[in-house]
Design a protein around this motif. Structure first.
Motif, PDB file in Angstrom:
ATOM      1  N   GLU A 285      77.669  35.384 121.202  1.00 10.76           N
ATOM      2  CA  GLU A 285      76.519  35.554 122.088  1.00 10.76           C
ATOM      3  C   GLU A 285      75.249  35.543 121.245  1.00 10.76           C
ATOM      4  OE1 GLU A 285      77.273  39.185 124.121  1.00 10.76           O
ATOM      5  OE2 GLU A 285      78.745  38.317 125.492  1.00 10.76           O
ATOM      6  N   LYS A 286      74.243  34.815 121.731  1.00 11.43           N
ATOM      7  CA  LYS A 286      72.973  34.735 121.010  1.00 11.43           C
ATOM      8  C   LYS A 286      72.150  36.012 121.147  1.00 11.43           C
ATOM      9  CE  LYS A 286      73.301  30.596 119.290  1.00 11.43           C
ATOM     10  NZ  LYS A 286      73.355  30.406 117.819  1.00 11.43           N
ATOM     11  N   LYS A 287      72.389  36.768 122.219  1.00 10.86           N
ATOM     12  CA  LYS A 287      71.641  38.002 122.446  1.00 10.86           C
ATOM     13  C   LYS A 287      72.604  39.073 122.944  1.00 10.86           C
ATOM     14  CE  LYS A 287      67.491  37.853 124.112  1.00 10.86           C
ATOM     15  NZ  LYS A 287      66.312  37.718 125.023  1.00 10.86           N
ATOM     16  N   VAL A 288      72.553  40.238 122.323  1.00 13.62           N
ATOM     17  CA  VAL A 288      73.414  41.366 122.701  1.00 13.62           C
ATOM     18  C   VAL A 288      72.539  42.560 123.014  1.00 13.62           C
ATOM     19  CG1 VAL A 288      75.302  42.864 121.990  1.00 13.62           C
ATOM     20  CG2 VAL A 288      75.232  40.504 121.189  1.00 13.62           C
ATOM     21  N   THR A 289      72.853  43.225 124.098  1.00 20.54           N
ATOM     22  CA  THR A 289      72.096  44.409 124.495  1.00 20.54           C
ATOM     23  C   THR A 289      72.985  45.639 124.443  1.00 20.54           C
ATOM     24  OG1 THR A 289      70.655  43.100 125.945  1.00 20.54           O
ATOM     25  CG2 THR A 289      70.755  45.480 126.337  1.00 20.54           C
ATOM     26  N   PHE A 290      72.497  46.686 123.773  1.00 20.64           N
ATOM     27  CA  PHE A 290      73.182  47.973 123.723  1.00 20.64           C
ATOM     28  C   PHE A 290      72.320  49.010 124.447  1.00 20.64           C
ATOM     29  CE2 PHE A 290      76.787  47.465 120.932  1.00 20.64           C
ATOM     30  CZ  PHE A 290      76.494  46.323 120.217  1.00 20.64           C
ATOM     31  N   LYS A 291      72.990  49.774 125.290  1.00 13.85           N
ATOM     32  CA  LYS A 291      72.330  50.912 125.933  1.00 13.85           C
ATOM     33  C   LYS A 291      72.878  52.165 125.270  1.00 13.85           C
ATOM     34  CE  LYS A 291      71.782  48.412 130.284  1.00 13.85           C
ATOM     35  NZ  LYS A 291      72.099  48.383 131.742  1.00 13.85           N
ATOM     36  N   ILE A 292      72.029  52.816 124.490  1.00 11.83           N
ATOM     37  CA  ILE A 292      72.472  53.922 123.647  1.00 11.83           C
ATOM     38  C   ILE A 292      71.774  55.206 124.078  1.00 11.83           C
ATOM     39  CG2 ILE A 292      72.592  54.778 121.271  1.00 11.83           C
ATOM     40  CD1 ILE A 292      72.620  51.914 120.317  1.00 11.83           C
ATOM     41  N   LEU A 293      72.559  56.266 124.166  1.00 13.41           N
ATOM     42  CA  LEU A 293      72.008  57.568 124.549  1.00 13.41           C
ATOM     43  C   LEU A 293      71.114  58.130 123.460  1.00 13.41           C
ATOM     44  CD1 LEU A 293      75.307  59.027 125.937  1.00 13.41           C
ATOM     45  CD2 LEU A 293      73.360  58.313 127.286  1.00 13.41           C
ATOM     46  N   GLU A 294      70.065  58.776 123.884  1.00 13.54           N
ATOM     47  CA  GLU A 294      69.191  59.398 122.897  1.00 13.54           C
ATOM     48  C   GLU A 294      69.854  60.616 122.266  1.00 13.54           C
ATOM     49  OE1 GLU A 294      65.620  61.067 124.429  1.00 13.54           O
ATOM     50  OE2 GLU A 294      66.545  61.791 126.270  1.00 13.54           O
ATOM     51  N   THR A 295      70.943  61.082 122.850  1.00 16.37           N
ATOM     52  CA  THR A 295      71.671  62.227 122.288  1.00 16.37           C
ATOM     53  C   THR A 295      72.722  61.799 121.265  1.00 16.37           C
ATOM     54  OG1 THR A 295      73.200  62.111 124.166  1.00 16.37           O
ATOM     55  CG2 THR A 295      71.342  63.645 124.342  1.00 16.37           C
ATOM     56  N   SER A 296      72.812  60.507 120.970  1.00 19.65           N
ATOM     57  CA  SER A 296      73.805  60.032 120.003  1.00 19.65           C
ATOM     58  C   SER A 296      73.538  60.627 118.630  1.00 19.65           C
ATOM     59  CB  SER A 296      73.779  58.511 119.920  1.00 19.65           C
ATOM     60  OG  SER A 296      74.121  57.936 121.158  1.00 19.65           O
ATOM     61  N   ASP A 297      74.611  61.070 117.978  1.00 18.47           N
ATOM     62  CA  ASP A 297      74.490  61.696 116.662  1.00 18.47           C
ATOM     63  C   ASP A 297      74.314  60.645 115.580  1.00 18.47           C
ATOM     64  OD1 ASP A 297      77.065  64.043 117.603  1.00 18.47           O
ATOM     65  OD2 ASP A 297      74.881  64.226 117.802  1.00 18.47           O
ATOM     66  N   SER A 298      73.694  61.066 114.497  1.00 11.23           N
ATOM     67  CA  SER A 298      73.610  60.195 113.325  1.00 11.23           C
ATOM     68  C   SER A 298      75.021  59.859 112.849  1.00 11.23           C
ATOM     69  CB  SER A 298      72.826  60.879 112.205  1.00 11.23           C
ATOM     70  OG  SER A 298      71.495  61.139 112.614  1.00 11.23           O
ATOM     71  N   GLY A 299      75.245  58.624 112.442  1.00  7.27           N
ATOM     72  CA  GLY A 299      76.569  58.182 112.045  1.00  7.27           C
ATOM     73  C   GLY A 299      77.369  57.577 113.179  1.00  7.27           C
ATOM     74  N   SER A 300      76.821  57.615 114.413  1.00 13.70           N
ATOM     75  CA  SER A 300      77.519  56.983 115.537  1.00 13.70           C
ATOM     76  C   SER A 300      77.650  55.490 115.287  1.00 13.70           C
ATOM     77  CB  SER A 300      76.759  57.241 116.841  1.00 13.70           C
ATOM     78  OG  SER A 300      76.709  58.621 117.138  1.00 13.70           O
ATOM     79  N   ARG A 301      78.776  54.949 115.710  1.00 12.02           N
ATOM     80  CA  ARG A 301      79.057  53.532 115.471  1.00 12.02           C
ATOM     81  C   ARG A 301      79.176  52.794 116.795  1.00 12.02           C
ATOM     82  NH1 ARG A 301      81.182  52.395 110.191  1.00 12.02           N
ATOM     83  NH2 ARG A 301      81.045  54.250 108.881  1.00 12.02           N
ATOM     84  N   PHE A 302      78.632  51.596 116.830  1.00 11.91           N
ATOM     85  CA  PHE A 302      78.642  50.785 118.046  1.00 11.91           C
ATOM     86  C   PHE A 302      79.223  49.413 117.704  1.00 11.91           C
ATOM     87  CE2 PHE A 302      75.145  53.766 118.064  1.00 11.91           C
ATOM     88  CZ  PHE A 302      75.363  54.460 119.243  1.00 11.91           C
ATOM     89  N   PRO A 303      80.403  49.094 118.276  1.00 15.31           N
ATOM     90  CA  PRO A 303      81.079  47.835 117.908  1.00 15.31           C
ATOM     91  C   PRO A 303      80.276  46.618 118.347  1.00 15.31           C
ATOM     92  CG  PRO A 303      82.153  48.854 119.783  1.00 15.31           C
ATOM     93  CD  PRO A 303      81.139  49.844 119.307  1.00 15.31           C
ATOM     94  N   LEU A 304      80.202  45.668 117.449  1.00 13.23           N
ATOM     95  CA  LEU A 304      79.503  44.410 117.695  1.00 13.23           C
ATOM     96  C   LEU A 304      80.484  43.287 117.404  1.00 13.23           C
ATOM     97  CD1 LEU A 304      76.719  43.061 118.312  1.00 13.23           C
ATOM     98  CD2 LEU A 304      76.330  43.045 115.852  1.00 13.23           C
ATOM     99  N   GLU A 305      80.578  42.314 118.296  1.00 14.04           N
ATOM    100  CA  GLU A 305      81.512  41.208 118.069  1.00 14.04           C
ATOM    101  C   GLU A 305      81.022  40.379 116.893  1.00 14.04           C
ATOM    102  OE1 GLU A 305      82.894  39.486 121.548  1.00 14.04           O
ATOM    103  OE2 GLU A 305      84.269  38.135 120.545  1.00 14.04           O
ATOM    104  N   GLY A 306      81.904  40.239 115.893  1.00 14.62           N
ATOM    105  CA  GLY A 306      81.515  39.576 114.666  1.00 14.62           C
ATOM    106  C   GLY A 306      81.303  38.082 114.832  1.00 14.62           C
ATOM    107  N   ALA A 307      80.626  37.514 113.844  1.00 11.67           N
ATOM    108  CA  ALA A 307      80.403  36.070 113.838  1.00 11.67           C
ATOM    109  C   ALA A 307      81.705  35.353 113.500  1.00 11.67           C
ATOM    110  CB  ALA A 307      79.317  35.704 112.834  1.00 11.67           C
ATOM    111  N   GLN A 308      81.818  34.146 113.966  1.00  9.69           N
ATOM    112  CA  GLN A 308      82.982  33.311 113.694  1.00  9.69           C
ATOM    113  C   GLN A 308      82.552  32.135 112.822  1.00  9.69           C
ATOM    114  OE1 GLN A 308      84.500  32.243 117.525  1.00  9.69           O
ATOM    115  NE2 GLN A 308      84.825  34.350 118.173  1.00  9.69           N
ATOM    116  N   ASP A 309      83.489  31.682 111.996  1.00  9.46           N
ATOM    117  CA  ASP A 309      83.211  30.565 111.099  1.00  9.46           C
ATOM    118  C   ASP A 309      84.459  29.709 111.023  1.00  9.46           C
ATOM    119  OD1 ASP A 309      81.292  30.338 108.063  1.00  9.46           O
ATOM    120  OD2 ASP A 309      82.600  28.838 108.948  1.00  9.46           O
TER     121      ASP A 309
END
Length: 372
Positions: free
Chosen positions: A40-64
């Motif tokens: 996808e050329k554009k990805v949108t994440f909706k993230i809570l403002e209460t998310s702790d530092s170190g929180s991880r959000f999976p992103l679909e990796g690039a393909q080659d």
């Protein structure tokens, strides 16, 4: 050869008079002729403002489409910001994961949204890059992301299963209530596979066959399923679908050399034809045996691997039989077995091996003496 680590181009070189054949293999080496690309050329994440530092959000990796060091090696964020970094590493079974890592707490009242680019870089020389734009929308609530019951699902399916057959069902749970706990599923397939082979029910998580499978074309399919709740939080799991072979390919007989006509004084043991048999199926479904109907004047003998020679076994006589129609049947070991037949029409040419013969050894006749 797709994503295979090795790529071989095998072929045979056939020489005649005398008849010889050689097996040749050419190894194809990869060059860095493809740039990384994101699904996808554009990805949108909706993230809570209460998310702790170190929180991880999976992103679909690039393909080659390249392999080895020419495929994706690293990721970076541009422009660099103080809130997010990118992590690219391994978790289970050498599977690579790409995640955005929250470095410091967010404040929706300070920043309602932000955007940046994630850049994928391969290991070629010079390196190639691919980019996707990431947009972060900061939410007030929804503090639980979906969690899959497994990190990796494995399913097996026969290649002749009909369309819309259910392969397996993935399941993710979310502790939030209401809209924030409603999960929808989205499916994508790994590089090298068609994006329409499978489909997923966005509500139930059932993965179904969308078009006919072919074990000979792809023995397995690697899928990615994204579960997203109503608040925009998501999780990704891997799905490996293993295709089970069925005996749907009959053996093939490929003739490399065939000699006809044959002189009737051809010596026994002379090679008449050279051919190979092959079957695209695997295991017992691809194991082939060959048989010849006429075993009196001709026979089959193995030559090399799947090669066979059709040879003469006894003296020929054109005056007795001027043409032989030989049928070679190749059968696999499937249940039930599939067969194919190759017909060889061998004409026998004449040699001068018969002297003239009188019908009688002597003739007696009477002639009147006054005949003119």
């Amino acid at each position: 050869c797709g994503q295979s680590a090795t790529c071989m181009l095998p072929f045979e070189l056939l020489l005649s008079n005398p008849l010889q054949f050689f097996r040749i293999e050419v190894a194809l080496e990869d060059i860095n002729d493809h740039s990384p690309f994101f699904p996808e050329k554009k990805v949108t994440f909706k993230i809570l403002e209460t998310s702790d530092s170190g929180s991880r959000f999976p992103l679909e990796g690039a393909q080659d489409l390249d392999i080895g060091s020419n495929t994706v090696q690293a990721y970076s964020i541009s422009p660099v910001n103080e809130y997010f970094s990118v992590y690219y590493g391994t978790r289970i079974k050498d599977k690579k994961y790409l995640e955005l890592v929250l470095e410091k707490p967010l404040d929706r009242e300070e920043h309602a949204e932000m955007s940046f680019s994630v850049i994928a870089v391969d290991g070629g020389s010079p390196p190639r890059t691919g980019t996707t734009e990431v947009k972060i929308a900061i939410l007030d609530v929804n503090d639980n992301a979906p969690i899959f019951t497994r990190e990796e699902y494995i399913g097996k399916v026969f290649e002749n299963m009909p369309k819309n057959s259910v392969v397996l069902t993935v399941l993710a749970t979310d502790q939030d209530a209401g809209v924030n706990g409603d999960i929808s599923y989205k499916l994508s397939e790994a590089v090298g596979h068609s994006h329409s082979t499978f489909a997923i029910d966005p509500i139930t998580g059932e993965i179904k066959i969308a078009k006919p499978l072919d074990y000979e074309a792809a023995e397995s399919h690697e899928l990615r399923v994204t579960a997203t709740d109503g608040g925009g939080l998501s999780a990704i799991c891997k799905v490996l679908v293993e295709v089970v072979d069925v005996n749907d390919n009959a053996p093939e007989v490929v003739v490399s050399s065939f000699s006809s006509p044959l002189p009737e004084n051809t010596a026994p043991g002379t090679v008449v034809a050279l051919f190979t048999v092959r079957d695209r199926d695997s295991g017992a479904n691809g194991k082939i045996s060959c048989g010849l109907e006429d075993q009196l004047f001709f026979s089959l003998r193995p030559a090399y691997k799947n090669y066979y020679e059709l040879v003469t076994v006894s003296a020929l006589d054109r005056e007795e039989t001027a043409r032989y129609i030989l049928r070679v049947t190749a059968a696999d070991a499937g249940s039930p077995p599939l067969t194919s037949t190759q017909t060889f029409t061998v004409d026998i040419s004449d040699v001068n091996d018969n002297a003239p013969v009188f019908n009688q050894t002597s003739y007696t006749m009477y002639v009147r003496e006054n005949n003119v």
